[in-house]
Design a protein around this motif. Structure first.
Motif, PDB file in Angstrom:
ATOM      1  N   ASP A   1      30.601  49.908 -13.183  1.00 35.48           N
ATOM      2  CA  ASP A   1      31.596  50.199 -14.207  1.00 35.48           C
ATOM      3  C   ASP A   1      31.191  51.339 -15.130  1.00 35.48           C
ATOM      4  O   ASP A   1      31.856  51.591 -16.139  1.00 35.48           O
ATOM      5  CB  ASP A   1      31.902  48.945 -15.030  1.00 35.48           C
ATOM      6  N   ASP A   2      30.101  52.027 -14.792  1.00 33.50           N
ATOM      7  CA  ASP A   2      29.728  53.205 -15.570  1.00 33.50           C
ATOM      8  C   ASP A   2      30.865  54.219 -15.477  1.00 33.50           C
ATOM      9  O   ASP A   2      31.303  54.569 -14.378  1.00 33.50           O
ATOM     10  CB  ASP A   2      28.439  53.809 -15.010  1.00 33.50           C
ATOM     11  N   PRO A   3      31.364  54.709 -16.610  1.00 28.98           N
ATOM     12  CA  PRO A   3      32.536  55.592 -16.554  1.00 28.98           C
ATOM     13  C   PRO A   3      32.288  56.944 -15.906  1.00 28.98           C
ATOM     14  O   PRO A   3      33.231  57.588 -15.445  1.00 28.98           O
ATOM     15  CB  PRO A   3      32.921  55.751 -18.031  1.00 28.98           C
ATOM     16  N   ASP A   4      31.018  57.363 -15.869  1.00 29.22           N
ATOM     17  CA  ASP A   4      30.779  58.728 -15.383  1.00 29.22           C
ATOM     18  C   ASP A   4      29.360  58.860 -14.854  1.00 29.22           C
ATOM     19  O   ASP A   4      28.401  58.603 -15.568  1.00 29.22           O
ATOM     20  CB  ASP A   4      31.006  59.719 -16.526  1.00 29.22           C
ATOM     21  N   PHE A   5      29.233  59.270 -13.579  1.00 31.50           N
ATOM     22  CA  PHE A   5      27.919  59.534 -13.005  1.00 31.50           C
ATOM     23  C   PHE A   5      27.510  60.993 -13.205  1.00 31.50           C
ATOM     24  O   PHE A   5      26.378  61.367 -12.892  1.00 31.50           O
ATOM     25  CB  PHE A   5      27.924  59.234 -11.499  1.00 31.50           C
ATOM     26  N   ALA A   6      28.410  61.826 -13.689  1.00 27.13           N
ATOM     27  CA  ALA A   6      28.197  63.273 -13.689  1.00 27.13           C
ATOM     28  C   ALA A   6      27.057  63.718 -14.603  1.00 27.13           C
ATOM     29  O   ALA A   6      26.576  64.845 -14.480  1.00 27.13           O
ATOM     30  CB  ALA A   6      29.487  63.998 -14.077  1.00 27.13           C
ATOM     31  N   ARG A   7      26.610  62.843 -15.513  1.00 21.52           N
ATOM     32  CA  ARG A   7      25.496  63.231 -16.389  1.00 21.52           C
ATOM     33  C   ARG A   7      24.166  63.249 -15.643  1.00 21.52           C
ATOM     34  O   ARG A   7      23.149  63.695 -16.185  1.00 21.52           O
ATOM     35  CB  ARG A   7      25.415  62.304 -17.591  1.00 21.52           C
ATOM     36  N   TYR A   8      24.169  62.757 -14.404  1.00 20.46           N
ATOM     37  CA  TYR A   8      22.957  62.765 -13.587  1.00 20.46           C
ATOM     38  C   TYR A   8      23.051  63.838 -12.511  1.00 20.46           C
ATOM     39  O   TYR A   8      24.106  64.048 -11.918  1.00 20.46           O
ATOM     40  CB  TYR A   8      22.748  61.399 -12.926  1.00 20.46           C
ATOM     41  N   LYS A   9      21.934  64.480 -12.243  1.00 20.74           N
ATOM     42  CA  LYS A   9      21.879  65.442 -11.146  1.00 20.74           C
ATOM     43  C   LYS A   9      21.677  64.755  -9.805  1.00 20.74           C
ATOM     44  O   LYS A   9      22.086  65.277  -8.768  1.00 20.74           O
ATOM     45  CB  LYS A   9      20.757  66.456 -11.384  1.00 20.74           C
ATOM     46  N   VAL A  10      21.020  63.582  -9.832  1.00 20.51           N
ATOM     47  CA  VAL A  10      20.767  62.816  -8.600  1.00 20.51           C
ATOM     48  C   VAL A  10      21.147  61.367  -8.841  1.00 20.51           C
ATOM     49  O   VAL A  10      20.801  60.780  -9.877  1.00 20.51           O
ATOM     50  CB  VAL A  10      19.287  62.910  -8.167  1.00 20.51           C
ATOM     51  N   LEU A  11      21.860  60.781  -7.879  1.00 22.70           N
ATOM     52  CA  LEU A  11      22.223  59.367  -7.919  1.00 22.70           C
ATOM     53  C   LEU A  11      21.629  58.689  -6.689  1.00 22.70           C
ATOM     54  O   LEU A  11      21.894  59.088  -5.554  1.00 22.70           O
ATOM     55  CB  LEU A  11      23.735  59.206  -7.928  1.00 22.70           C
ATOM     56  N   ILE A  12      20.808  57.666  -6.907  1.00 25.49           N
ATOM     57  CA  ILE A  12      20.202  56.894  -5.835  1.00 25.49           C
ATOM     58  C   ILE A  12      21.064  55.653  -5.593  1.00 25.49           C
ATOM     59  O   ILE A  12      21.369  54.914  -6.535  1.00 25.49           O
ATOM     60  CB  ILE A  12      18.762  56.461  -6.197  1.00 25.49           C
ATOM     61  N   VAL A  13      21.451  55.417  -4.335  1.00 22.23           N
ATOM     62  CA  VAL A  13      22.329  54.289  -4.004  1.00 22.23           C
ATOM     63  C   VAL A  13      21.676  53.442  -2.923  1.00 22.23           C
ATOM     64  O   VAL A  13      21.820  53.705  -1.731  1.00 22.23           O
ATOM     65  CB  VAL A  13      23.710  54.785  -3.538  1.00 22.23           C
ATOM     66  N   PRO A  14      20.920  52.400  -3.312  1.00 23.45           N
ATOM     67  CA  PRO A  14      20.328  51.525  -2.301  1.00 23.45           C
ATOM     68  C   PRO A  14      21.345  50.508  -1.779  1.00 23.45           C
ATOM     69  O   PRO A  14      21.965  49.783  -2.547  1.00 23.45           O
ATOM     70  CB  PRO A  14      19.189  50.828  -3.055  1.00 23.45           C
ATOM     71  N   ALA A  15      21.557  50.482  -0.486  1.00 25.17           N
ATOM     72  CA  ALA A  15      22.310  49.441   0.233  1.00 25.17           C
ATOM     73  C   ALA A  15      23.503  48.898  -0.560  1.00 25.17           C
ATOM     74  O   ALA A  15      23.544  47.721  -0.904  1.00 25.17           O
ATOM     75  CB  ALA A  15      21.363  48.302   0.610  1.00 25.17           C
ATOM     76  N   LEU A  16      24.475  49.750  -0.819  1.00 21.27           N
ATOM     77  CA  LEU A  16      25.663  49.329  -1.567  1.00 21.27           C
ATOM     78  C   LEU A  16      26.597  48.570  -0.623  1.00 21.27           C
ATOM     79  O   LEU A  16      27.670  49.033  -0.238  1.00 21.27           O
ATOM     80  CB  LEU A  16      26.360  50.549  -2.175  1.00 21.27           C
ATOM     81  N   TYR A  17      26.175  47.379  -0.255  1.00 25.72           N
ATOM     82  CA  TYR A  17      26.823  46.564   0.775  1.00 25.72           C
ATOM     83  C   TYR A  17      28.190  46.057   0.321  1.00 25.72           C
ATOM     84  O   TYR A  17      29.149  46.009   1.095  1.00 25.72           O
ATOM     85  CB  TYR A  17      25.895  45.400   1.114  1.00 25.72           C
ATOM     86  N   VAL A  18      28.288  45.656  -0.955  1.00 27.24           N
ATOM     87  CA  VAL A  18      29.520  45.100  -1.508  1.00 27.24           C
ATOM     88  C   VAL A  18      30.044  46.053  -2.581  1.00 27.24           C
ATOM     89  O   VAL A  18      29.386  46.264  -3.602  1.00 27.24           O
ATOM     90  CB  VAL A  18      29.285  43.706  -2.112  1.00 27.24           C
ATOM     91  N   ALA A  19      31.231  46.638  -2.339  1.00 29.94           N
ATOM     92  CA  ALA A  19      31.787  47.595  -3.306  1.00 29.94           C
ATOM     93  C   ALA A  19      33.276  47.771  -3.048  1.00 29.94           C
ATOM     94  O   ALA A  19      33.720  47.767  -1.894  1.00 29.94           O
ATOM     95  CB  ALA A  19      31.076  48.938  -3.205  1.00 29.94           C
ATOM     96  N   ASP A  20      34.040  47.944  -4.112  1.00 26.76           N
ATOM     97  CA  ASP A  20      35.463  48.198  -3.931  1.00 26.76           C
ATOM     98  C   ASP A  20      35.703  49.678  -3.633  1.00 26.76           C
ATOM     99  O   ASP A  20      34.810  50.516  -3.777  1.00 26.76           O
ATOM    100  CB  ASP A  20      36.268  47.732  -5.143  1.00 26.76           C
TER     101      ASP A  20
END
Length: 345
Positions: free
Chosen positions: A116-135
């Motif tokens: 529910d973070d409104p914005d990922f854009a403040r990060y240059k890199v986003l790490i996503v481990p095993a996002l198995y359950v997501a809408d």
């Protein structure tokens, strides 16, 4: 606040040997001397350290739902055990810890972020481990982040089920397909570790993939590594896809710590997040922030019993612990188990 639990050792009960600052004799001792030294140092320089603001440029997306989903339907074959397996294998938490540990060892600060973070854009890199359950909305937000210039490092099982832990009626990785640049229809447990063909990341004995393999079929993603195997070797183990102004690197298998750190370092370099901090001696950690007066502060911590040579690479300042001036490019000695706190002018 610096808080010690607890002040004096207790004389009875389960935690009788969980020693406090004072031992059972209640007399000053080595630990007491160290606490007193810390108190005096904080009394002297504490006004330079309070209200420290830290701005990290790497985020790890943390998903409680994905952790629960993979705990219920584990990827690791537990021989002789019922399914779901009652013992924990290298599941979601293991991946999460591996990424965080690698970033820590590379002296790269990181935040945990949530769906529910409104914005990922403040990060240059986003790490996503095993996002198995997501809408779909979260997967679209990740895709938009990449398209807008972000760098994503993602692992297997991402995008596989919806928010209700139900497998999607489309080819994996579902709504991530365009950003990831591949699809897949098959996957397998691995009975034993497999090497990556030609050791592409120069990991030597640690050039191994384990537990799980997705049969990635690139649409327009670039394969970075293949399995060294007559059957599994038909499909890439790791891919990278340029999408919009950004890129998504995907790991279709579980990697050793050495491989993970190597791939992570490559992503960080492409995002412009590497420099002198990654060249510090192994036992030295460095942390950065801005204090309450708006000045940059750099903590150098030596977690070893040996003196470490540190190359300082930031603006001119003063080591608050010693009062010595520190200049850009200067080398200084960090004593065993010691710390230097440099405040820029």
């Amino acid at each position: 606040m610096v808080e010690y639990w607890h002040w004096a050792s207790i004389p009875s009960g389960q935690e009788v040997y969980w020693k406090g600052v004072l031992s059972h004799d209640l007399e000053p001792n080595r630990a007491y001397v160290e606490v007193a030294k810390t108190a005096h140092e904080l009394n002297k320089i504490g006004t330079h350290l309070v209200n420290l603001q830290i701005t990290n440029q790497v985020g790890i997306l943390y998903s409680v739902d994905s952790g629960n989903g993979l705990d219920f339907m584990p990827i690791v074959r537990q021989s002789g055990n019922p399914w779901p397996a009652p013992t924990m294998g290298p599941e979601y938490t293991s991946l999460l810890n591996q990424f965080h540990r690698s970033l820590y060892q590379l002296n790269v600060g990181t935040d945990f972020v949530f769906a529910d973070d409104p914005d990922f854009a403040r990060y240059k890199v986003l790490i996503v481990p095993a996002l198995y359950v997501a809408d779909d909305a979260l997967l679209q937000k990740i895709s938009d982040y990449v398209k807008g210039g972000g760098r994503v490092l993602m692992t297997f099982k991402s995008g596989f089920t919806n928010e209700n832990n139900a497998v999607r009626w489309v080819r994996a990785p579902g709504p991530l397909r365009e950003a990831a640049g591949f699809s897949y229809q098959e996957f397998s447990n691995l009975e034993k570790p497999l090497a990556l063909k030609d050791d592409p990341f120069h990991a030597g004995a640690e050039n191994k993939a384990s537990y799980w393999a997705e049969f990635l079929m690139p649409d327009h993603a670039k394969p970075l590594a293949y399995y060294d195997h007559p059957f599994f070797g038909q499909w890439p183990a790791i891919t990278e896809n340029q999408y919009g102004s950004g890129a998504l690197t995907y790991e279709g298998t579980y990697l050793t710590d050495t491989l993970q750190k190597s791939i992570l370092l490559g992503v960080l370099k492409e995002a412009g997040l590497t420099g002198a901090d990654q060249s510090l001696p192994g036992p030295v950690r460095v942390k950065h922030g801005v204090n309450g007066t708006g000045k940059k502060v750099h903590y150098y911590l030596n977690y070893s019993s040996d003196v470490q040579a540190v190359a300082y690479s930031y603006g001119p300042g003063t080591d608050l612990t010693s009062g010595a001036a520190v200049a850009p490019g200067q080398n200084f000695q960090l004593k065993a188990w010691d710390v230097a706190i440099v405040e820029e002018k």
